[in-house]
Design a protein around this motif. Sequence first.
Motif, PDB file in Angstrom:
ATOM      1  N   PRO A 267      -2.711   0.396  -7.855  1.00  0.00           N
ATOM      2  CA  PRO A 267      -3.107   1.803  -7.719  1.00  0.00           C
ATOM      3  C   PRO A 267      -3.018   2.554  -9.041  1.00  0.00           C
ATOM      4  O   PRO A 267      -2.037   2.450  -9.773  1.00  0.00           O
ATOM      5  CB  PRO A 267      -2.100   2.345  -6.699  1.00  0.00           C
ATOM      6  CG  PRO A 267      -1.709   1.150  -5.888  1.00  0.00           C
ATOM      7  CD  PRO A 267      -1.686   0.006  -6.863  1.00  0.00           C
TER       8      PRO A 267
ATOM      9  N   LEU B  75      -4.677  -4.177  -0.685  1.00  0.00           N
ATOM     10  CA  LEU B  75      -4.861  -3.824  -2.088  1.00  0.00           C
ATOM     11  C   LEU B  75      -5.599  -4.946  -2.831  1.00  0.00           C
ATOM     12  O   LEU B  75      -5.330  -6.119  -2.613  1.00  0.00           O
ATOM     13  CB  LEU B  75      -3.512  -3.586  -2.770  1.00  0.00           C
ATOM     14  CG  LEU B  75      -2.851  -2.218  -2.628  1.00  0.00           C
ATOM     15  CD1 LEU B  75      -1.612  -2.154  -3.501  1.00  0.00           C
ATOM     16  CD2 LEU B  75      -3.797  -1.089  -2.973  1.00  0.00           C
TER      17      LEU B  75
ATOM     18  N   ILE C  76       0.395   3.645  -2.949  1.00  0.00           N
ATOM     19  CA  ILE C  76      -0.746   4.545  -3.092  1.00  0.00           C
ATOM     20  C   ILE C  76      -0.307   5.976  -2.812  1.00  0.00           C
ATOM     21  O   ILE C  76       0.299   6.262  -1.782  1.00  0.00           O
ATOM     22  CB  ILE C  76      -1.875   4.156  -2.122  1.00  0.00           C
ATOM     23  CG1 ILE C  76      -2.350   2.727  -2.381  1.00  0.00           C
ATOM     24  CG2 ILE C  76      -3.039   5.136  -2.222  1.00  0.00           C
ATOM     25  CD1 ILE C  76      -3.309   2.204  -1.325  1.00  0.00           C
TER      26      ILE C  76
ATOM     27  N   LEU D 165      -7.728  -0.122  -3.129  1.00  0.00           N
ATOM     28  CA  LEU D 165      -8.039  -0.770  -1.856  1.00  0.00           C
ATOM     29  C   LEU D 165      -9.308  -1.620  -1.968  1.00  0.00           C
ATOM     30  O   LEU D 165     -10.258  -1.263  -2.664  1.00  0.00           O
ATOM     31  CB  LEU D 165      -8.227   0.287  -0.763  1.00  0.00           C
ATOM     32  CG  LEU D 165      -6.975   1.022  -0.307  1.00  0.00           C
ATOM     33  CD1 LEU D 165      -7.349   2.181   0.619  1.00  0.00           C
ATOM     34  CD2 LEU D 165      -6.000   0.083   0.400  1.00  0.00           C
TER      35      LEU D 165
ATOM     36  N   ARG E   8       0.817  -1.215   0.000  1.00  0.00           N
ATOM     37  CA  ARG E   8       0.000   0.000   0.000  1.00  0.00           C
ATOM     38  C   ARG E   8       0.853   1.267   0.000  1.00  0.00           C
ATOM     39  O   ARG E   8       0.317   2.375  -0.217  1.00  0.00           O
ATOM     40  CB  ARG E   8      -0.954  -0.016   1.194  1.00  0.00           C
ATOM     41  CG  ARG E   8      -2.011  -1.117   1.119  1.00  0.00           C
ATOM     42  CD  ARG E   8      -2.827  -1.212   2.383  1.00  0.00           C
ATOM     43  NE  ARG E   8      -2.002  -1.571   3.526  1.00  0.00           N
ATOM     44  CZ  ARG E   8      -2.441  -1.691   4.775  1.00  0.00           C
ATOM     45  NH1 ARG E   8      -3.736  -1.484   5.024  1.00  0.00           N
ATOM     46  NH2 ARG E   8      -1.641  -2.022   5.753  1.00  0.00           N
TER      47      ARG E   8
END
Length: 347
Positions: A173, A169, A126, A138, A123
């Motif tokens: 992203p 996730l 992101i 997400l 993550r």
Amino acid sequence: GCTLVFGPDNLAAIQPPPVPANAALPWPAGAAPGSPQPALQQELESILAADNAAGYKTRALLVVHQGRIAGEAYAPGIHRDTSLLGWSMGKSVTAIMLGRLEQLGLVDIADRSLFDPWARDERARINLQHLLQMTSGLAFQEDYVPGSDSTRMLFLSADASQVALEKPLAQVPGDHFYYSSGTTNLLARLVFNRVGNSPQAMQDFFHRELALPLALEHTFLEPDATGVPVGSSYAYASARDWARFGQLMVADGVMNGRRLLSAGWVHRAVQPNGSENEPRYGYQFWLNGGGAALRWPSLPAGAYAMLGNRKQVVIMLPQQQAVIVRLGWSSGAYPVDANFARILKVL
């Protein structure tokens, strides 16, 4: 507004700041009555009456043209000072707070240092733009049924943003658009963290940096029990205050003689995102153009909007220097395209 409290909370000590009276100043700087355009005023009253005869329960219609209120109409029991729930229009207000933080040098759109728990896993990829454009990837479930993420977030969690913060996730992203109220509450948590990490600091920031310079009169951002605004869903404002947020965008981030959003921020905020499935969404604003078809075919391609449950709408029309506000309680479809095209024709 109100807050659901689960045991101890952090809200008891918050001191709301006084709001100065600006009754003598014309809108948007104050509350003095406007000078409606007669033809437009008649059209708004006609649309409101037809709406409510059809069961749409429209409560307020307001039009800003060239920086001034050109007409406003209200249902019985509602008036220009009535604060009305915007539901997901609060998402756009949350984005505006992030825009103000950028102007103050407290965030960067490419920032990946968002939340400490994310630094240790995937993550960390992101960034702030992913969150603003709903392309974070997400695994948040936006289904309003018992047990879903969104329901737990709004009704069963003292810390609304924690639900999304803990999600892994599900997509790369930036690749996939997924409308997520949890994402907006992460943005609200980021604002809270960056302005002082306390309920009072959050209250003071919003008052000092947005409420005062925008001359907001009847706006309240409802917090969760930790003091973080529930930016996804619980913003209350009068039709005139909702119009002030819209006018800030149409005026490229300048309001009442003061630049509140960085030069270029509004332009970036209303660009299509880079997802493969739904590009017609900017920084928490719904875009008319940017995809295979217009969202509202009768409106200009450059139109964009704040949208909320029960058909709350603030639509910005930059080429026409206009903002149209519709607040109500429609349980089904609402003829945004047809009604707003009628308004534009009169303008």
